[in-house]
Write a protein that holds these residues in place. Structure first.
Motif, PDB file in Angstrom:
ATOM      1  N   ALA A  74       0.877  -1.166   0.000  1.00  0.00           N
ATOM      2  CA  ALA A  74       0.000   0.000   0.000  1.00  0.00           C
ATOM      3  C   ALA A  74       0.912   1.212   0.000  1.00  0.00           C
ATOM      4  N   VAL A  75       0.758   2.059  -1.019  1.00  0.00           N
ATOM      5  CA  VAL A  75       1.635   3.210  -1.195  1.00  0.00           C
ATOM      6  C   VAL A  75       0.775   4.467  -1.307  1.00  0.00           C
ATOM      7  N   ASP A  76       1.163   5.521  -0.583  1.00  0.00           N
ATOM      8  CA  ASP A  76       0.401   6.766  -0.661  1.00  0.00           C
ATOM      9  C   ASP A  76       0.831   7.598  -1.867  1.00  0.00           C
ATOM     10  N   ALA A  77       0.178   8.721  -2.064  1.00  0.00           N
ATOM     11  CA  ALA A  77       0.426   9.564  -3.231  1.00  0.00           C
ATOM     12  C   ALA A  77       1.849  10.093  -3.280  1.00  0.00           C
ATOM     13  N   ALA A  78       2.498  10.195  -2.125  1.00  0.00           N
ATOM     14  CA  ALA A  78       3.884  10.668  -2.072  1.00  0.00           C
ATOM     15  C   ALA A  78       4.892   9.542  -2.304  1.00  0.00           C
ATOM     16  N   GLY A  79       4.402   8.310  -2.474  1.00  0.00           N
ATOM     17  CA  GLY A  79       5.288   7.178  -2.721  1.00  0.00           C
ATOM     18  C   GLY A  79       5.759   6.468  -1.469  1.00  0.00           C
ATOM     19  N   GLU A  80       5.199   6.813  -0.305  1.00  0.00           N
ATOM     20  CA  GLU A  80       5.600   6.160   0.938  1.00  0.00           C
ATOM     21  C   GLU A  80       4.893   4.818   1.077  1.00  0.00           C
ATOM     22  N   VAL A  81       5.654   3.773   1.392  1.00  0.00           N
ATOM     23  CA  VAL A  81       5.080   2.449   1.631  1.00  0.00           C
ATOM     24  C   VAL A  81       4.450   2.454   3.018  1.00  0.00           C
ATOM     25  N   LEU A  82       3.144   2.188   3.064  1.00  0.00           N
ATOM     26  CA  LEU A  82       2.391   2.223   4.312  1.00  0.00           C
ATOM     27  C   LEU A  82       2.074   0.843   4.856  1.00  0.00           C
ATOM     28  N   GLY A  83       2.125  -0.164   3.986  1.00  0.00           N
ATOM     29  CA  GLY A  83       1.797  -1.516   4.419  1.00  0.00           C
ATOM     30  C   GLY A  83       2.156  -2.516   3.351  1.00  0.00           C
ATOM     31  N   THR A  84       2.106  -3.778   3.744  1.00  0.00           N
ATOM     32  CA  THR A  84       2.468  -4.851   2.824  1.00  0.00           C
ATOM     33  C   THR A  84       1.814  -6.163   3.254  1.00  0.00           C
ATOM     34  N   VAL A  85       1.670  -7.066   2.296  1.00  0.00           N
ATOM     35  CA  VAL A  85       1.151  -8.402   2.555  1.00  0.00           C
ATOM     36  C   VAL A  85       1.762  -9.355   1.528  1.00  0.00           C
ATOM     37  N   THR A  86       1.933 -10.602   1.930  1.00  0.00           N
ATOM     38  CA  THR A  86       2.470 -11.630   1.040  1.00  0.00           C
ATOM     39  C   THR A  86       1.370 -12.639   0.730  1.00  0.00           C
ATOM     40  N   VAL A  87       1.123 -12.862  -0.558  1.00  0.00           N
ATOM     41  CA  VAL A  87       0.086 -13.761  -1.042  1.00  0.00           C
ATOM     42  C   VAL A  87       0.769 -15.053  -1.490  1.00  0.00           C
ATOM     43  N   VAL A  88       0.238 -16.183  -1.017  1.00  0.00           N
ATOM     44  CA  VAL A  88       0.933 -17.460  -1.153  1.00  0.00           C
ATOM     45  C   VAL A  88       0.000 -18.525  -1.721  1.00  0.00           C
ATOM     46  N   ARG A  89       0.507 -19.271  -2.667  1.00  0.00           N
ATOM     47  CA  ARG A  89      -0.252 -20.414  -3.204  1.00  0.00           C
ATOM     48  C   ARG A  89       0.134 -21.688  -2.461  1.00  0.00           C
ATOM     49  N   PRO A  90      -0.790 -22.660  -2.379  1.00  0.00           N
ATOM     50  CA  PRO A  90      -0.483 -23.905  -1.681  1.00  0.00           C
ATOM     51  C   PRO A  90       0.714 -24.614  -2.316  1.00  0.00           C
ATOM     52  N   GLY A  91       1.516 -25.221  -1.466  1.00  0.00           N
ATOM     53  CA  GLY A  91       2.668 -25.983  -1.946  1.00  0.00           C
ATOM     54  C   GLY A  91       3.880 -25.139  -2.276  1.00  0.00           C
ATOM     55  N   SER A  92       3.747 -23.831  -2.221  1.00  0.00           N
ATOM     56  CA  SER A  92       4.883 -22.961  -2.507  1.00  0.00           C
ATOM     57  C   SER A  92       5.724 -22.773  -1.237  1.00  0.00           C
ATOM     58  N   PRO A  93       6.939 -22.253  -1.372  1.00  0.00           N
ATOM     59  CA  PRO A  93       7.836 -22.171  -0.208  1.00  0.00           C
ATOM     60  C   PRO A  93       7.296 -21.388   0.990  1.00  0.00           C
ATOM     61  N   TYR A  94       6.419 -20.423   0.794  1.00  0.00           N
ATOM     62  CA  TYR A  94       5.897 -19.647   1.917  1.00  0.00           C
ATOM     63  C   TYR A  94       4.566 -20.184   2.450  1.00  0.00           C
ATOM     64  N   ALA A  95       4.028 -21.224   1.834  1.00  0.00           N
ATOM     65  CA  ALA A  95       2.759 -21.796   2.290  1.00  0.00           C
ATOM     66  C   ALA A  95       2.943 -22.434   3.661  1.00  0.00           C
ATOM     67  N   GLU A  96       1.977 -22.179   4.525  1.00  0.00           N
ATOM     68  CA  GLU A  96       2.003 -22.793   5.846  1.00  0.00           C
ATOM     69  C   GLU A  96       0.810 -23.713   6.061  1.00  0.00           C
ATOM     70  N   ILE A  97      -0.404 -23.230   5.788  1.00  0.00           N
ATOM     71  CA  ILE A  97      -1.585 -24.040   6.067  1.00  0.00           C
ATOM     72  C   ILE A  97      -2.490 -24.242   4.858  1.00  0.00           C
ATOM     73  N   SER A  98      -2.181 -23.597   3.744  1.00  0.00           N
ATOM     74  CA  SER A  98      -3.083 -23.689   2.592  1.00  0.00           C
ATOM     75  C   SER A  98      -3.062 -25.078   1.981  1.00  0.00           C
ATOM     76  N   ARG A  99      -4.206 -25.423   1.440  1.00  0.00           N
ATOM     77  CA  ARG A  99      -4.395 -26.694   0.742  1.00  0.00           C
ATOM     78  C   ARG A  99      -4.814 -26.381  -0.691  1.00  0.00           C
ATOM     79  N   PRO A 100      -4.811 -27.382  -1.567  1.00  0.00           N
ATOM     80  CA  PRO A 100      -5.252 -27.123  -2.943  1.00  0.00           C
ATOM     81  C   PRO A 100      -6.606 -26.416  -2.954  1.00  0.00           C
ATOM     82  N   GLY A 101      -6.719 -25.423  -3.806  1.00  0.00           N
ATOM     83  CA  GLY A 101      -7.953 -24.659  -3.913  1.00  0.00           C
ATOM     84  C   GLY A 101      -8.055 -23.498  -2.941  1.00  0.00           C
ATOM     85  N   GLU A 102      -6.983 -23.237  -2.184  1.00  0.00           N
ATOM     86  CA  GLU A 102      -6.976 -22.138  -1.231  1.00  0.00           C
ATOM     87  C   GLU A 102      -5.812 -21.190  -1.527  1.00  0.00           C
TER      88      GLU A 102
END
Length: 164
Positions: free
Chosen positions: A56-84
């Motif tokens: 999330a970036v404001d009009a001045a270009g400052e990063v205000l927040g972040t999130v990581t989106v992960v698919r099942p079976g990928s290195p950052y997956a923790e609890i996701s299963r197929p279809g999640e």
């Protein structure tokens, strides 16, 4: 929220996005006793390679927040299963809290799931992240207690799921 854009980070924003993530976890005491997790939170470049990161970036270009989106079976997956789709490391700069940034990032994840044709989104959250839990529950997430887990004996994670 009209002055905030949600999008993938640009390489020149990686350091700022990592710093926001570490700062958000640290200010709430979520890094105490967890040696080394700060380095993982800070490493946006690696997350971009292995998952999908949104900022999330404001009009001045400052990063205000972040999130990581992960698919099942990928290195950052923790609890996701197929279809999640799973998300992790949702963080909002302490100076930007109360502006709806966390909600906007979470809704962006839900939109991403819909765009991919994925019907469920899951996440794990430290049991002490009460304000995050209130956000998730307000947005319609339900507890998924059967997937609660402990990556280490001193760290408890609770799970949530929502149908999209």
């Amino acid at each position: 929220m009209g002055d905030v854009e949600i999008r993938p980070p640009r390489p020149e924003e990686y350091a700022a996005a990592g710093a926001v993530t570490v700062q958000a976890y640290d200010v709430d005491g979520h890094l105490a006793g967890d040696v080394g997790y700060d380095a993982e939170l800070r490493d946006i470049a690696r997350r971009v390679e292995l998952a999908e990161v949104l900022v999330a970036v404001d009009a001045a270009g400052e990063v205000l927040g972040t999130v990581t989106v992960v698919r099942p079976g990928s290195p950052y997956a923790e609890i996701s299963r197929p279809g999640e789709l799973e998300f992790r490391m949702l963080a909002v700069a302490p100076s930007a809290r109360g502006r709806g940034i966390g909600e906007a990032l979470t809704k962006a994840v839900l939109d991403r799931a819909r765009g991919l044709g994925i019907r469920q989104v899951v996440l794990s959250s430290l049991d002490g992240m009460r304000s995050a839990h209130r956000l998730y529950e307000r947005l319609g997430f339900a507890r998924l207690a059967e997937r609660d887990w402990r990556p280490y004996p001193h760290i408890s994670l609770i799970a949530y799921r929502i149908d999209v």
